[in-house]
Design a protein around this motif. Sequence first.
Motif, PDB file in Angstrom:
ATOM      1  N   THR A   1       0.865  -1.185   0.000  1.00 56.62           N
ATOM      2  CA  THR A   1       0.000   0.000   0.000  1.00 56.62           C
ATOM      3  C   THR A   1       0.899   1.232   0.000  1.00 56.62           C
ATOM      4  OG1 THR A   1      -1.797  -1.133   1.153  1.00 56.62           O
ATOM      5  CG2 THR A   1      -1.765   1.271   1.258  1.00 56.62           C
ATOM      6  N   ASP A   2       0.756   2.085  -0.979  1.00 55.65           N
ATOM      7  CA  ASP A   2       1.729   3.151  -1.181  1.00 55.65           C
ATOM      8  C   ASP A   2       1.503   4.353  -0.259  1.00 55.65           C
ATOM      9  OD1 ASP A   2      -0.209   4.879  -2.320  1.00 55.65           O
ATOM     10  OD2 ASP A   2       0.239   4.209  -4.358  1.00 55.65           O
ATOM     11  N   ARG A   3       2.350   5.333  -0.421  1.00 54.53           N
ATOM     12  CA  ARG A   3       2.338   6.520   0.439  1.00 54.53           C
ATOM     13  C   ARG A   3       1.040   7.326   0.318  1.00 54.53           C
ATOM     14  NH1 ARG A   3       6.479   9.625   0.477  1.00 54.53           N
ATOM     15  NH2 ARG A   3       8.016   8.141  -0.336  1.00 54.53           N
ATOM     16  N   ASN A   4       0.288   7.083  -0.756  1.00 59.75           N
ATOM     17  CA  ASN A   4      -0.982   7.779  -0.950  1.00 59.75           C
ATOM     18  C   ASN A   4      -2.180   6.956  -0.496  1.00 59.75           C
ATOM     19  OD1 ASN A   4       0.334  10.006  -2.301  1.00 59.75           O
ATOM     20  ND2 ASN A   4       0.557   8.654  -4.071  1.00 59.75           N
ATOM     21  N   GLY A   5      -1.890   5.758   0.056  1.00 59.84           N
ATOM     22  CA  GLY A   5      -2.971   4.906   0.528  1.00 59.84           C
ATOM     23  C   GLY A   5      -3.552   3.986  -0.527  1.00 59.84           C
ATOM     24  N   THR A   6      -2.943   3.942  -1.708  1.00 60.87           N
ATOM     25  CA  THR A   6      -3.419   3.063  -2.777  1.00 60.87           C
ATOM     26  C   THR A   6      -2.824   1.672  -2.612  1.00 60.87           C
ATOM     27  OG1 THR A   6      -3.618   4.919  -4.316  1.00 60.87           O
ATOM     28  CG2 THR A   6      -3.504   2.714  -5.272  1.00 60.87           C
ATOM     29  N   ALA A   7      -3.674   0.650  -2.594  1.00 65.16           N
ATOM     30  CA  ALA A   7      -3.220  -0.734  -2.454  1.00 65.16           C
ATOM     31  C   ALA A   7      -2.891  -1.300  -3.833  1.00 65.16           C
ATOM     32  CB  ALA A   7      -4.290  -1.572  -1.772  1.00 65.16           C
ATOM     33  N   HIS A   8      -1.673  -1.834  -3.987  1.00 64.05           N
ATOM     34  CA  HIS A   8      -1.238  -2.389  -5.269  1.00 64.05           C
ATOM     35  C   HIS A   8      -1.328  -3.912  -5.302  1.00 64.05           C
ATOM     36  CE1 HIS A   8       0.416   1.435  -6.936  1.00 64.05           C
ATOM     37  NE2 HIS A   8       0.472   1.736  -5.645  1.00 64.05           N
ATOM     38  N   GLY A   9      -1.534  -4.538  -4.163  1.00 61.21           N
ATOM     39  CA  GLY A   9      -1.796  -5.969  -4.124  1.00 61.21           C
ATOM     40  C   GLY A   9      -0.576  -6.855  -4.138  1.00 61.21           C
ATOM     41  N   LEU A  10       0.091  -6.965  -5.281  1.00 58.53           N
ATOM     42  CA  LEU A  10       1.196  -7.914  -5.425  1.00 58.53           C
ATOM     43  C   LEU A  10       2.569  -7.259  -5.493  1.00 58.53           C
ATOM     44  CD1 LEU A  10      -0.324 -10.390  -8.029  1.00 58.53           C
ATOM     45  CD2 LEU A  10      -0.153 -10.665  -5.554  1.00 58.53           C
ATOM     46  N   SER A  11       2.611  -5.950  -5.657  1.00 59.61           N
ATOM     47  CA  SER A  11       3.908  -5.290  -5.809  1.00 59.61           C
ATOM     48  C   SER A  11       3.793  -3.834  -5.407  1.00 59.61           C
ATOM     49  CB  SER A  11       4.399  -5.385  -7.259  1.00 59.61           C
ATOM     50  OG  SER A  11       3.509  -4.707  -8.122  1.00 59.61           O
ATOM     51  N   LEU A  12       4.941  -3.220  -5.209  1.00 59.98           N
ATOM     52  CA  LEU A  12       5.004  -1.788  -4.905  1.00 59.98           C
ATOM     53  C   LEU A  12       6.002  -1.157  -5.862  1.00 59.98           C
ATOM     54  CD1 LEU A  12       4.158   0.491  -2.849  1.00 59.98           C
ATOM     55  CD2 LEU A  12       6.396   0.077  -1.805  1.00 59.98           C
TER      56      LEU A  12
END
Length: 227
Positions: free
Chosen positions: A81-92
Amino acid sequence: MGGCPRYAGYVAYRGVIDEAELPEELSEVFRDRFSFYDGDRTQFLCYFIPGDFGATTPGRRRMNWVWYIRADAAGLDRITTDRNGTAHGLSLPPGLIAPQVHTELLDRAGALLPEPMRKLVEHTREPFAQAILDGRVSRMRSGRMLLTGDAAFVVRPHTAASAEKAAADAITLFTALQQVPSLDGALRAWEEDRLAEGMALYRRGIGLGHRLGLGSAEAGQRSPWTG
């Protein structure tokens, strides 16, 4: 033909640094070496890769590092989950690591890694991460439609064979089509051979992960696509 790949219970943090940005002592330590550190249920490895335009001259290369760290399902979600709160699931992706996750990565490096490898982590401005997955199929053929490469078997990076596996699928298909008179017979023989090879590589990767103490009781139980 098969199910979804499943999370193996650990992630690979990764980083790439221009060699020119490395402290001189680190360039000397890692000069022409493929370096490993096997710790308690963790592994770190690093090596030089070509720089811009394929440059391999010392000073113009890049240092690439990979660090395998155990993480349960909740930990994977948090890491990706990135610095903006978006979940990417399998990778960052690079440049999006959450500040708290980055701080924890640096703290872990300070506590667990030998000094040269710790400094690599500290000098990486944009670390990124990926989930480690296991995936296999029971069939690679439906009529004239074939599965090849990672579409058939998702194997762990420890095997260092994912690209080789895909190339072998193509080469052996070409050979089978040349050597077996009928199309159906060629595809049947190819599928039998590649299923056996793919399963052997799949099992080898899991075995290597277990010997490193990676993975968890949850490994193989959860598909990242189905929850």
